[in-house]
Design a protein around this motif. Structure first.
Motif, PDB file in Angstrom:
ATOM      1  N   LEU A   1      45.195  36.986  43.960  1.00  0.00           N
ATOM      2  CA  LEU A   1      43.900  36.326  43.856  1.00  0.00           C
ATOM      3  C   LEU A   1      43.925  35.153  44.827  1.00  0.00           C
ATOM      4  CD1 LEU A   1      43.464  36.136  39.972  1.00  0.00           C
ATOM      5  CD2 LEU A   1      42.857  37.998  41.516  1.00  0.00           C
ATOM      6  N   LEU A   2      43.019  35.201  45.792  1.00  0.00           N
ATOM      7  CA  LEU A   2      43.032  34.207  46.855  1.00  0.00           C
ATOM      8  C   LEU A   2      41.677  33.519  46.897  1.00  0.00           C
ATOM      9  CD1 LEU A   2      44.346  33.064  49.492  1.00  0.00           C
ATOM     10  CD2 LEU A   2      43.393  35.028  50.679  1.00  0.00           C
ATOM     11  N   GLY A   3      41.700  32.200  47.031  1.00  0.00           N
ATOM     12  CA  GLY A   3      40.421  31.495  47.126  1.00  0.00           C
ATOM     13  C   GLY A   3      40.641  29.997  47.094  1.00  0.00           C
TER      14      GLY A   3
ATOM     15  N   VAL B   1      48.559  34.340  42.140  1.00  0.00           N
ATOM     16  CA  VAL B   1      47.490  33.425  42.536  1.00  0.00           C
ATOM     17  C   VAL B   1      47.974  32.510  43.648  1.00  0.00           C
ATOM     18  CG1 VAL B   1      46.202  31.388  41.816  1.00  0.00           C
ATOM     19  CG2 VAL B   1      46.248  33.397  40.352  1.00  0.00           C
ATOM     20  N   THR B   2      47.178  32.369  44.679  1.00  0.00           N
ATOM     21  CA  THR B   2      47.559  31.448  45.741  1.00  0.00           C
ATOM     22  C   THR B   2      46.306  30.982  46.460  1.00  0.00           C
ATOM     23  OG1 THR B   2      48.868  31.169  47.755  1.00  0.00           O
ATOM     24  CG2 THR B   2      47.894  33.339  47.387  1.00  0.00           C
ATOM     25  N   HIS B   3      46.388  29.836  47.140  1.00  0.00           N
ATOM     26  CA  HIS B   3      45.294  29.567  48.065  1.00  0.00           C
ATOM     27  C   HIS B   3      45.802  29.557  49.498  1.00  0.00           C
ATOM     28  CE1 HIS B   3      45.959  25.278  46.503  1.00  0.00           C
ATOM     29  NE2 HIS B   3      46.607  25.374  47.628  1.00  0.00           N
ATOM     30  N   ASP B   4      47.013  30.110  49.656  1.00  0.00           N
ATOM     31  CA  ASP B   4      47.613  30.219  50.979  1.00  0.00           C
ATOM     32  C   ASP B   4      47.362  31.638  51.497  1.00  0.00           C
ATOM     33  OD1 ASP B   4      49.282  30.673  53.105  1.00  0.00           O
ATOM     34  OD2 ASP B   4      50.997  29.607  52.249  1.00  0.00           O
ATOM     35  N   GLN B   5      46.499  31.758  52.506  1.00  0.00           N
ATOM     36  CA  GLN B   5      46.095  33.093  52.953  1.00  0.00           C
ATOM     37  C   GLN B   5      47.244  33.864  53.587  1.00  0.00           C
ATOM     38  OE1 GLN B   5      44.724  33.404  56.682  1.00  0.00           O
ATOM     39  NE2 GLN B   5      44.145  31.277  57.030  1.00  0.00           N
TER      40      GLN B   5
ATOM     41  N   LEU C   1      43.493  34.454  35.577  1.00  0.00           N
ATOM     42  CA  LEU C   1      44.851  34.738  35.128  1.00  0.00           C
ATOM     43  C   LEU C   1      45.001  34.449  33.631  1.00  0.00           C
ATOM     44  CD1 LEU C   1      46.929  35.714  37.119  1.00  0.00           C
ATOM     45  CD2 LEU C   1      47.962  33.454  37.113  1.00  0.00           C
ATOM     46  N   ARG C   2      44.406  33.349  33.196  1.00  0.00           N
ATOM     47  CA  ARG C   2      44.538  32.951  31.790  1.00  0.00           C
ATOM     48  C   ARG C   2      43.783  33.906  30.864  1.00  0.00           C
ATOM     49  NH1 ARG C   2      46.384  28.086  30.485  1.00  0.00           N
ATOM     50  NH2 ARG C   2      44.797  27.674  28.922  1.00  0.00           N
ATOM     51  N   ILE C   3      42.756  34.546  31.398  1.00  0.00           N
ATOM     52  CA  ILE C   3      42.055  35.560  30.598  1.00  0.00           C
ATOM     53  C   ILE C   3      42.973  36.756  30.382  1.00  0.00           C
ATOM     54  CG2 ILE C   3      40.215  37.286  30.702  1.00  0.00           C
ATOM     55  CD1 ILE C   3      38.470  35.110  31.957  1.00  0.00           C
TER      56      ILE C   3
ATOM     57  N   LEU D   1      51.535  35.238  38.095  1.00  0.00           N
ATOM     58  CA  LEU D   1      52.166  34.098  38.768  1.00  0.00           C
ATOM     59  C   LEU D   1      51.081  33.165  39.297  1.00  0.00           C
ATOM     60  CD1 LEU D   1      53.682  36.990  39.900  1.00  0.00           C
ATOM     61  CD2 LEU D   1      55.417  35.262  40.359  1.00  0.00           C
ATOM     62  N   ASP D   2      51.067  31.929  38.809  1.00  0.00           N
ATOM     63  CA  ASP D   2      50.033  30.975  39.217  1.00  0.00           C
ATOM     64  C   ASP D   2      50.590  30.012  40.263  1.00  0.00           C
ATOM     65  OD1 ASP D   2      47.818  29.465  39.516  1.00  0.00           O
ATOM     66  OD2 ASP D   2      47.635  28.851  37.424  1.00  0.00           O
TER      67      ASP D   2
END
Ligand code: ATP
Ligand code: MG
Lengths: 266, 380
Positions: free
Chosen positions: B37-39, B193-197, B49-51, B160-161
């Motif tokens: 999940l990227l954004g 999960v990351t915000h690193d493309q 993720l928590r859902i 993984l967050d």
């Protein structure tokens, strides 16, 4: 300037502690007269331990203090956890509500609790002023101190730790005991020590809520001062002062240690 | 990886304090798939993720696990495990007991626990650390304990967050490879999960690009990079020049008053479109030979290449080239059909892909802001 401030500090401490020093000195005074020094003696202490009235009051005081500390620690810890899990505004409101009894004049707390107990007694015949009312009163005024000690530990805790335990398959209640409680334990213990100290120390609230059947030490001392005062009271007061001082020092050391640990972790 | 869907999110909506955080989210994850999940920050990655983990119940929509609806299944009954952003290790337990925690809850035998802990610590390269206190480990080692602790529970899916966000660059690269290897060897699904493309592109089977609580695109890293669906994706993944164009007919687009042949089809006749041109795809030629000519206004050395800003009729492009063209020089460019990617117009049109405001200072400013944010997060 430095010297001046030292002198100033010295004077302040002298004013604060001189009465206690006098009290302690006279507790060792081998003379019935309060103003005359008749040499060093431990007689008053010996007599103290043979005074049935005082020993009974001491026993009661310890019972109340231990019970109040244990019960208020359990309730206060649960309250802290509950308040912590509230969202921001409600949490602040609840902490405010928690803090009010601590700044409220003791005499107001004492009288209002007395009125409530009397009203309940009148209405139901239950809660006759005595051991139980004294204990309930002590539990009540100790709880906010416990909450205040536990709350910062909850805040310092990684808020995902409890979730991590659930994530690993642990049910909510065991998760609390397995990971949250060990984390906040230092705060819980300090809270319990505080509660114990406050209970030992209290006079005003006890005075209004003890009734004739269950008088704790401070109330007993007060009633003794109505008769011709004996140096036994000096000895008793000295012992109480020493105990409370010791407990407060322990609480303080624990807090400083905890602070250092926090710094180390960063 | 096979086609069996292990997790499905259907029409999920979540709001906090009346603020919608996820809107109509649909996502399915295959058994053994590495999904990222990227954004940008706040787009709803952690919430998603928590859902799945069971810490948040969606306001509407359903969560399926192996085809069974699990909306009301509490977190402790789900066969997923989470690596939290800041590890959330249990500081009063040593490394061994941290890893053993889940198995102790399940009342596994001591022998089984010992075998699994040993195996897990070997897997994450922490053999010999059993008796250490977790508070005295380095960030990277704590991360490894967290991975071992989660995997010891034998999850079907690992969540993984931003697990590597707190590590320095070198360690992060090593851990990326290691995590990918672990995922492959265990054959379980990872939702990462990351915000690193870069991280997202290099590790994933599937990338889910999110913004503002909405999934913008789901696809393989190649798809996401080469065929972005809108200006947001094109801009968020890598660098892009995004221009207004008109699709004259299939395989023919017009922009800057010039017709270019391209590889895209299926648009209406004369439909306005966004045209994406990646800075590294542009060939620089002598001005007379170029489809377009422009003036170099800024050059920044980036190591492998130069970031060259070129002004074409007032619209500034970013071109990445290994050759140096000094500021003030005039260059020509050639655009081949495969260099051009056409996207439908979207709400994001016109918001990205113009380098007019480009300057090195802006770059640095951006980095400083990001660094400050990271610090804040660490302090929390
Ligand atoms: N418990 C909460 N209460 C109120 N708002 C929340 C809560 N949790 C998240 N939000 C809000 O929901 C939005 C999405 O949050 P989320 O944590 O999912 O973002 P994210 O994509 O993980 O961001 P980041 O990259 O910063 O971790 C944010 O605007 C956030 O402020
Ligand atoms: Mg997040």
């Amino acid at each position: 300037m430095k010297l001046l401030s030292k002198i100033y500090n010295g004077i302040i401490f002298a004013f604060l502690y001189a009465p206690i020093v006098v009290l302690i000195v006279y507790s060792f005074n081998d003379s019935k007269h309060r103003v005359k020094w008749g040499g060093f003696t431990l007689d008053w202490y010996k007599e103290l331990f043979h005074n049935e009235l005082i020993m009974e009051a001491l026993w009661l005081t310890l019972q109340i203090a231990v019970l109040a500390a244990v019960i208020s620690t359990i309730i206060g810890t649960m309250a802290a956890v509950g308040i912590y899990s509230m969202n921001g505004r409600l949490r602040n409101l609840m902490m405010g509500v928690n803090n009010i009894p601590m700044v409220n004049p003791e005499i107001v707390t004492g009288i209002s609790m007395m009125l409530m107990f009397v009203a309940i007694y009148r209405a139901t015949g239950f809660l006759r002023p005595g051991f139980l009312t004294l204990l309930l009163a002590h539990i009540t005024f100790c709880i906010p101190y416990v909450v205040l000690q536990v709350m910062p530990k909850l805040r310092q805790m990684n808020k995902h730790m409890y979730e991590a335990a659930l994530d690993l398959g642990c049910r909510p209640v065991p998760a609390f005991f397995k990971v949250v409680l060990p984390e906040i334990m230092p705060g819980v213990i300090t809270g319990a020590l505080m509660a114990f100290t406050m209970s030992l120390d209290d006079f005003v609230i006890s005075y209004f809520n003890s009734g004739a059947s269950a008088q704790n030490l401070s109330v007993t001392i007060y009633s003794m001062t109505k008769k011709p005062i004996t140096p036994e009271i000096n000895a008793l007061s000295t012992l109480m002062f020493g105990t409370v001082l010791l407990l407060l020092i322990i609480v303080n050391i624990r807090q400083v240690r905890d602070l250092n640990k926090q710094k180390e972790r960063r | 990886m096979n086609e069996k869907k292990i997790i499905e999110l259907r029409d999920i909506a979540v709001s906090f304090d009346g603020e919608p955080v996820l809107k109509n989210l649909n996502l399915s994850i295959s058994d053994g798939e590495f999904v990222t999940l990227l954004g940008p920050s706040g787009c709803g990655k952690t919430t998603t993720l928590r859902i799945i983990a069971g810490f948040i119940t969606p306001d509407s929509g359903d969560v399926f696990f192996d085809g069974k609806r699990v909306n009301d299944l509490p977190a402790y009954k789900r066969t997923v495990n989470t690596i939290f952003q800041r590890y959330a290790l249990f500081p009063h337990l040593n490394v061994y007991e941290n890893v053993a925690f889940g198995m102790r809850v399940q009342k596994k035998s001591n022998q089984e626990i010992e075998e699994t802990v040993t195996k897990m610590l070997e897997l994450v390269n922490l053999k010999g650390f059993e008796k250490r206190s977790v508070a005295k480990l380095s960030g990277g080692q704590q991360q490894r304990v967290a991975i071992a602790r989660a995997l010891a529970n034998n999850p079907r899916v690992l969540l993984l967050d931003e697990p590597l966000a707190a590590l320095d660059l070198k360690l992060r690269k090593d851990m990326q490879t290691e995590l990918k290897n672990i995922q492959k060897s265990l054959g379980i699904s990872f939702i990462y999960v990351t915000h690193d493309q870069e991280e997202a592109l290099s590790m994933s089977d599937t990338v889910v690009v999110m913004d503002n609580g909405v999934i913008q695109q789901i696809g393989t890293p190649q798809d996401i990079y080469n065929e972005p669906q809108n200006a947001f994706v094109a801009d968020f993944i890598g660098e892009s020049n995004i221009l207004d164009g008109v699709m004259l007919e299939d395989y023919l687009v017009e922009f800057f008053g010039r017709k270019f042949s391209c590889l895209d089809a299926g648009f209406e006749k004369n439909e306005p479109v966004d045209v994406v041109i990646r800075p590294e795809d542009i060939d620089i030629v002598e001005p007379v030979k170029g489809h377009l000519t422009g003036l170099v206004t800024n050059v920044t050395f980036k190591g492998v290449h130069y970031d060259t800003i070129v002004d074409f009729k007032g619209f500034k492009w970013l071109i990445q080239t290994t050759d140096y063209y000094p500021e003030g020089s005039t260059i020509g460019i050639v655009l081949n059909p495969e260099d051009i990617h056409i996207m439908k117009k979207s709400a994001y049109s016109g918001m990205f892909g113009d380098y007019s405001s480009y300057s090195e200072e802006f770059d640095e400013l951006g980095d400083a802001v990001a660094a400050a944010e990271a610090e804040e997060e660490a302090e929390e």
